[in-house]
Write a protein that holds these residues in place. Sequence first.
Motif, PDB file in Angstrom:
ATOM      1  N   GLY A 200      28.874  35.481  43.352  1.00 45.25           N
ATOM      2  CA  GLY A 200      28.819  34.940  41.993  1.00 45.25           C
ATOM      3  C   GLY A 200      28.979  36.024  40.942  1.00 45.25           C
ATOM      4  N   CYS A 201      29.357  35.600  39.733  1.00 45.79           N
ATOM      5  CA  CYS A 201      29.551  36.555  38.633  1.00 45.79           C
ATOM      6  C   CYS A 201      29.184  35.870  37.324  1.00 45.79           C
ATOM      7  CB  CYS A 201      31.013  37.009  38.599  1.00 45.79           C
ATOM      8  SG  CYS A 201      31.399  38.018  37.148  1.00 45.79           S
ATOM      9  N   PRO A 202      28.459  36.571  36.447  1.00 49.53           N
ATOM     10  CA  PRO A 202      27.992  35.910  35.225  1.00 49.53           C
ATOM     11  C   PRO A 202      29.085  35.689  34.172  1.00 49.53           C
ATOM     12  CG  PRO A 202      27.283  38.208  35.275  1.00 49.53           C
ATOM     13  CD  PRO A 202      27.947  37.929  36.586  1.00 49.53           C
ATOM     14  N   TYR A 203      30.282  36.262  34.347  1.00 49.48           N
ATOM     15  CA  TYR A 203      31.286  36.165  33.278  1.00 49.48           C
ATOM     16  C   TYR A 203      32.113  34.884  33.394  1.00 49.48           C
ATOM     17  CZ  TYR A 203      29.570  40.707  32.129  1.00 49.48           C
ATOM     18  OH  TYR A 203      28.739  41.732  31.776  1.00 49.48           O
ATOM     19  N   GLN A 204      33.130  34.764  32.583  1.00 49.80           N
ATOM     20  CA  GLN A 204      33.809  33.467  32.487  1.00 49.80           C
ATOM     21  C   GLN A 204      35.318  33.603  32.308  1.00 49.80           C
ATOM     22  OE1 GLN A 204      32.862  31.493  28.785  1.00 49.80           O
ATOM     23  NE2 GLN A 204      32.034  33.383  27.924  1.00 49.80           N
ATOM     24  N   CYS A 205      35.923  34.609  32.944  1.00 51.77           N
ATOM     25  CA  CYS A 205      37.359  34.823  32.752  1.00 51.77           C
ATOM     26  C   CYS A 205      38.131  33.548  33.110  1.00 51.77           C
ATOM     27  CB  CYS A 205      37.818  36.005  33.597  1.00 51.77           C
ATOM     28  SG  CYS A 205      36.774  37.454  33.331  1.00 51.77           S
ATOM     29  N   GLU A 206      39.083  33.226  32.269  1.00 54.99           N
ATOM     30  CA  GLU A 206      39.727  31.913  32.363  1.00 54.99           C
ATOM     31  C   GLU A 206      40.482  31.703  33.673  1.00 54.99           C
ATOM     32  OE1 GLU A 206      43.133  31.179  29.880  1.00 54.99           O
ATOM     33  OE2 GLU A 206      42.610  29.071  29.586  1.00 54.99           O
TER      34      GLU A 206
END
Length: 551
Positions: A200-206
């Motif tokens: 998992g990763c907290p960011y939100q790259c499109e």
Amino acid sequence: MDVLSERLAASAGPPAPKRAKPVRVCLINPRFEPSFWGFDFTLPMLPGNKRYWSTPGAFPTLAALVPDGVDIELVDENVRPIDWDDLRRFDIVGVTGMIVQRDRMLEILERLRGLPALVIVGGPYVTVAETAFASLCDVRFIGEADESWPAFLTSFANGEAPLERYVQNEKTDMTKVPTGRYDLLDMSRYGMATVQFSRGCPYQCEFCDIITIFGRRPRLKTTEQFLAELDAVRRTGARLCFLVDDNFIGNKVAVKKMLPHLIEWQRRHRYPLQLYTEASVNLADDPHLIEMMVQANFRQVFVGLESPRAESLTETLKFQNTRGDSLLEKIGRIRDGGLVLQAGFIVGFDNDDARIFDEQYEFIEESGVGQAMVSILTPIPTTPLYDRLKAEGRLNYTDPEVAFVPKLMTQAELRTGHAELIRRLYEAPAFFGRVFKGYRSAAFRAQRRALDRAAGMTGFRSTVARNAGATLVVLRLARELMRKSAFWRLFPHYARLYVTENLAMRGERMPFYQFVSLCLMHWHFYNIARRPRKGNVGITGEVEAPPARAS
Ligand code: B12
Ligand code: SF4
């Protein structure tokens, strides 16, 4: 009872007779095409008989999860061919794979049709492109399978009819994942082991399907669990280990609690594993974290830098790359802390016009990042990018490498601009220019010297042994360059750069064996950059995004 268990129970009907014989399962990892990541052109020159660079991450985990009464065999086609006749003895044959393995996955599944076995598919590609597999297998596993996989095997062993599709109700609790069965992999065939500490990763790259598959809340193993896993890897004889976390520093607080134990583990075992990982660029803002990672024998970190254009970063929601000071300054701090940077770049954003290729080239040269991996933007199903381009009517699979209509270029311009950019980046002077730009950082060299000393790599005998091995590699490389008619194109560059860049640094120069490993690396990238490409995006036709998760 969760949805999965309910569905399993519902499908069970009256209890079926238990099997007298163990269930025999075979899992197949389809071969990759040569790629930037595979070091395919380097491997034949290394000592031993290495066939692929990194171990398939899902195999040890899936093998460790099989319940009693199930025998499992793992076939990685990258290191040994599939024995099709032998597959007849299995009750279940499973295929894994990511997007770039798509074509080979489909070929294998076609050939498996005639087998008596139950054919199943799991892994990241089927997770995002489920409908492409519907008619090619009996069972599909969508998303993580740490709970659905053993539950399915247990019900199969009990003689129950399988479902067509398994989706876990909840994301995997990483603290419950057992130590991987690394003993089932023939490590002598691989360059590097892979282990996961978190998902998992907290960011939100499109463009990113990590967050659609694994979610934005990093889930971590416990320190004890993780060190037990490293013990298992150490026992295989592996020396290099890639922590295949989506973002190793996704939960900095937890990572900082774990690292002192990892440092102690490395010291206690005399630094048996050199570590590599992936992290977001905000690593640069935490010198203490970098310091701990270096003490824990982390050597390289892959960072998704993506673009020097702020508009493109903002467009793709990669805000972590636009905050604070410049990307170049961040890169400098990570390097000065003692980590070699590998970086990913993307071309084809809506804000990218034809000037982006020169801009990327200049930025990458300036950055001193030797291993710069440039990709064409790819709309992976399930991602917000895919949904947006679909809504805008811009998905388009007519081009072998560009699966959408770019805004400020044609598909052909993007494809050829990308190919030319990679070719330029891996000309020998460009590649070595970047590497030495990084190596000239006195802070970097000081950190590395301290780490190498601690890890016992600086002694006279160890250096002589490594240099002797490197001499053999140089001979192999020279022979290979002659065989491929590239000797006069490259070898004089290597020799000249050794003198003008390396020896010129006198007492600060890198050891001969390190320079040789750079030449090997360059030879690989040089080939990849010039290789005729056959549509590496893995998407060759429209695939339906899978239905929403069951949870
Ligand atoms: C390590 C890694 C690599 C390694 C591969 C090592 C190897 N030998 O396989 C390297 C660095 C080479 C690599 C390269 C690339 N990668 Co990669 N990689 C990963 C990463 C970070 C970890 C994979 C892993 O080991 N996971 C650990 C295991 C336990 O998880 P898993 O594989 O998902 O398996 C679980 C389930 O999927 C399921 N499962 C899996 N298989 C099966 C099979 C069966 C039968 C069953 C029942 C269940 C099941 O059960 C497992 C337990 O829950 C993933 C991200 C991720 N978090 O998974 C990206 C990922 C797989 N990579 C991805 C991509 C796009 C790439 C590249 C194309 C990037 C690029 N632009 O070049 C390249 C392609 C390289 C090539 N050869 O052409 C994408 C795939 C997208 C997709 N949906 O298919 C991912 C998801 C990340 C991302 N979004 O960028 N990668
Ligand atoms: S930082 Fe990396 S893993 Fe995280 S969302 Fe962005 S691309 Fe995905």
